[in-house]
Write a protein that holds these residues in place. Structure first.
Motif, mmCIF file in Angstrom:
data_model
loop_
_atom_site.group_PDB
_atom_site.id
_atom_site.type_symbol
_atom_site.label_atom_id
_atom_site.label_comp_id
_atom_site.label_asym_id
_atom_site.label_seq_id
_atom_site.Cartn_x
_atom_site.Cartn_y
_atom_site.Cartn_z
ATOM 1 N N MET A 37 34.977 61.839 -39.630
ATOM 2 C CA MET A 37 33.796 62.646 -39.945
ATOM 3 C C MET A 37 34.261 63.823 -40.787
ATOM 4 S SD MET A 37 30.552 63.282 -39.717
ATOM 5 C CE MET A 37 30.030 62.053 -38.542
ATOM 6 N N MET A 38 33.868 63.837 -42.038
ATOM 7 C CA MET A 38 34.286 64.912 -42.931
ATOM 8 C C MET A 38 33.248 66.036 -42.964
ATOM 9 S SD MET A 38 37.115 63.629 -43.568
ATOM 10 C CE MET A 38 37.807 64.851 -44.634
ATOM 11 N N ARG A 39 31.987 65.655 -42.798
ATOM 12 C CA ARG A 39 30.902 66.635 -42.831
ATOM 13 C C ARG A 39 29.710 66.037 -42.111
ATOM 14 N NH1 ARG A 39 28.637 68.600 -48.499
ATOM 15 N NH2 ARG A 39 26.701 67.644 -47.890
ATOM 16 N N GLY A 40 28.920 66.842 -41.491
ATOM 17 C CA GLY A 40 27.732 66.353 -40.809
ATOM 18 C C GLY A 40 27.984 66.163 -39.325
ATOM 19 N N ILE A 46 27.203 54.770 -33.331
ATOM 20 C CA ILE A 46 27.389 54.169 -34.660
ATOM 21 C C ILE A 46 28.864 53.943 -34.958
ATOM 22 C CG2 ILE A 46 27.040 54.464 -37.145
ATOM 23 C CD1 ILE A 46 24.470 53.859 -35.765
ATOM 24 N N ASN A 47 29.694 54.943 -34.890
ATOM 25 C CA ASN A 47 31.115 54.809 -35.191
ATOM 26 C C ASN A 47 31.935 55.653 -34.225
ATOM 27 O OD1 ASN A 47 31.052 53.186 -37.653
ATOM 28 N ND2 ASN A 47 30.133 54.983 -38.617
ATOM 29 N N HIS A 48 33.204 55.281 -34.072
ATOM 30 C CA HIS A 48 34.178 56.148 -33.393
ATOM 31 C C HIS A 48 34.921 56.884 -34.499
ATOM 32 C CE1 HIS A 48 37.522 57.652 -31.107
ATOM 33 N NE2 HIS A 48 38.336 57.038 -31.945
ATOM 34 N N TYR A 49 34.873 58.193 -34.462
ATOM 35 C CA TYR A 49 35.513 58.988 -35.497
ATOM 36 C C TYR A 49 36.891 59.437 -35.038
ATOM 37 C CZ TYR A 49 31.001 58.893 -37.700
ATOM 38 O OH TYR A 49 29.852 58.457 -38.285
ATOM 39 N N ARG A 50 37.849 59.333 -35.946
ATOM 40 C CA ARG A 50 39.234 59.717 -35.675
ATOM 41 C C ARG A 50 39.436 61.196 -35.962
ATOM 42 N NH1 ARG A 50 43.239 55.640 -36.218
ATOM 43 N NH2 ARG A 50 44.522 57.337 -35.484
ATOM 44 N N ARG A 72 42.984 74.074 -38.408
ATOM 45 C CA ARG A 72 41.639 73.904 -38.965
ATOM 46 C C ARG A 72 41.129 72.461 -38.898
ATOM 47 N NH1 ARG A 72 41.571 75.804 -44.709
ATOM 48 N NH2 ARG A 72 39.356 75.619 -44.396
ATOM 49 N N ARG A 73 42.016 71.522 -38.561
ATOM 50 C CA ARG A 73 41.630 70.117 -38.605
ATOM 51 C C ARG A 73 40.618 69.763 -37.528
ATOM 52 N NH1 ARG A 73 45.150 67.829 -34.576
ATOM 53 N NH2 ARG A 73 44.876 65.678 -35.206
ATOM 54 N N ARG A 74 39.807 68.751 -37.801
ATOM 55 C CA ARG A 74 38.841 68.249 -36.822
ATOM 56 C C ARG A 74 39.594 67.397 -35.813
ATOM 57 N NH1 ARG A 74 32.840 66.643 -37.441
ATOM 58 N NH2 ARG A 74 33.064 67.929 -39.283
ATOM 59 N N VAL A 75 39.354 67.643 -34.537
ATOM 60 C CA VAL A 75 40.083 66.953 -33.474
ATOM 61 C C VAL A 75 39.107 66.182 -32.591
ATOM 62 C CG1 VAL A 75 41.507 67.298 -31.410
ATOM 63 C CG2 VAL A 75 41.951 68.636 -33.470
ATOM 64 N N GLU A 76 39.404 64.926 -32.366
ATOM 65 C CA GLU A 76 38.708 64.094 -31.391
ATOM 66 C C GLU A 76 39.671 63.926 -30.221
ATOM 67 O OE1 GLU A 76 35.608 63.175 -31.658
ATOM 68 O OE2 GLU A 76 35.411 63.973 -33.695
ATOM 69 N N PRO A 77 39.416 64.577 -29.077
ATOM 70 C CA PRO A 77 40.397 64.623 -27.975
ATOM 71 C C PRO A 77 40.928 63.262 -27.528
ATOM 72 C CG PRO A 77 38.602 66.138 -27.551
ATOM 73 C CD PRO A 77 38.212 65.337 -28.763
ATOM 74 N N ASN A 78 40.118 62.231 -27.496
ATOM 75 C CA ASN A 78 40.566 60.915 -27.025
ATOM 76 C C ASN A 78 41.474 60.214 -28.020
ATOM 77 O OD1 ASN A 78 39.052 61.240 -24.705
ATOM 78 N ND2 ASN A 78 37.261 60.234 -25.588
ATOM 79 N N ASP A 79 41.680 60.807 -29.158
ATOM 80 C CA ASP A 79 42.366 60.175 -30.270
ATOM 81 C C ASP A 79 43.724 60.829 -30.559
ATOM 82 O OD1 ASP A 79 42.210 58.518 -32.719
ATOM 83 O OD2 ASP A 79 41.896 60.416 -33.739
ATOM 84 N N GLU A 80 44.053 61.887 -29.879
ATOM 85 C CA GLU A 80 45.190 62.715 -30.258
ATOM 86 C C GLU A 80 46.556 62.102 -29.960
ATOM 87 O OE1 GLU A 80 45.463 66.153 -31.954
ATOM 88 O OE2 GLU A 80 44.047 64.663 -32.668
ATOM 89 N N SER A 81 46.650 61.150 -29.053
ATOM 90 C CA SER A 81 47.971 60.601 -28.719
ATOM 91 C C SER A 81 48.631 59.986 -29.950
ATOM 92 C CB SER A 81 47.861 59.569 -27.597
ATOM 93 O OG SER A 81 47.081 58.465 -28.015
ATOM 94 N N TYR A 82 47.854 59.400 -30.843
ATOM 95 C CA TYR A 82 48.400 58.820 -32.074
ATOM 96 C C TYR A 82 49.110 59.888 -32.899
ATOM 97 C CZ TYR A 82 48.667 56.553 -36.605
ATOM 98 O OH TYR A 82 49.131 56.044 -37.788
ATOM 99 N N PHE A 83 48.551 61.076 -32.932
ATOM 100 C CA PHE A 83 49.096 62.143 -33.776
ATOM 101 C C PHE A 83 50.211 62.925 -33.100
ATOM 102 C CE2 PHE A 83 44.805 61.384 -35.393
ATOM 103 C CZ PHE A 83 45.146 60.991 -36.675
#
Length: 115
Positions: A37-40, A46-50, A72-83
């Motif tokens: 999700m870059m904006r909005g 609908i989608n799972h956003y990373r 400043r980056r957008r964070v999706e908590p369930n997705d952070e283990s990859y990073f």
């Protein structure tokens, strides 16, 4: 678009980037594709956003603003283990293997098995 370039003779990785923009009401049907999700605002179901990727000093190429990027980056908590991964050599090998498999599916050279 497939294109070619000269060999990367540096000791740094080189990769390509494809960007597709779509409205949050549009569903990406390939669940293996990372959607960010870059904006909005996300539309439920609908989608799972990373998360936006982290900048990793000493691994990623520096860019203007890289020092502030992770704050400043957008964070999706369930997705952070990859990073959180720091096994960069293995990550590079996984990326290379995936790209070579993709090239093979397109009819290109099959990957050479490393011993």
């Amino acid at each position: 678009m497939i294109h070619g370039s000269e060999a990367n003779t540096s000791d740094r990785r080189r990769c390509g980037l494809t960007i597709r923009y779509m409205a949050p009401t549009t569903e990406c049907l390939d669940a293996s594709q990372p959607v960010m999700m870059m904006r909005g605002s996300a539309v439920e179901g609908i989608n799972h956003y990373r998360s936006w990727p982290k900048y990793r000093h000493g691994y990623d190429f520096p860019f203007d603003g890289c020092e502030q990027w992770n704050d400043r980056r957008r964070v999706e908590p369930n997705d952070e283990s990859y990073f959180e991964r720091t096994d960069y050599a293995r990550m590079d090998q996984e990326i290379e293997d995936e790209v070579l498999r993709f090239i093979g599916r397109l009819g290109g050279k099959e990957p050479v098995q490393k011993e």
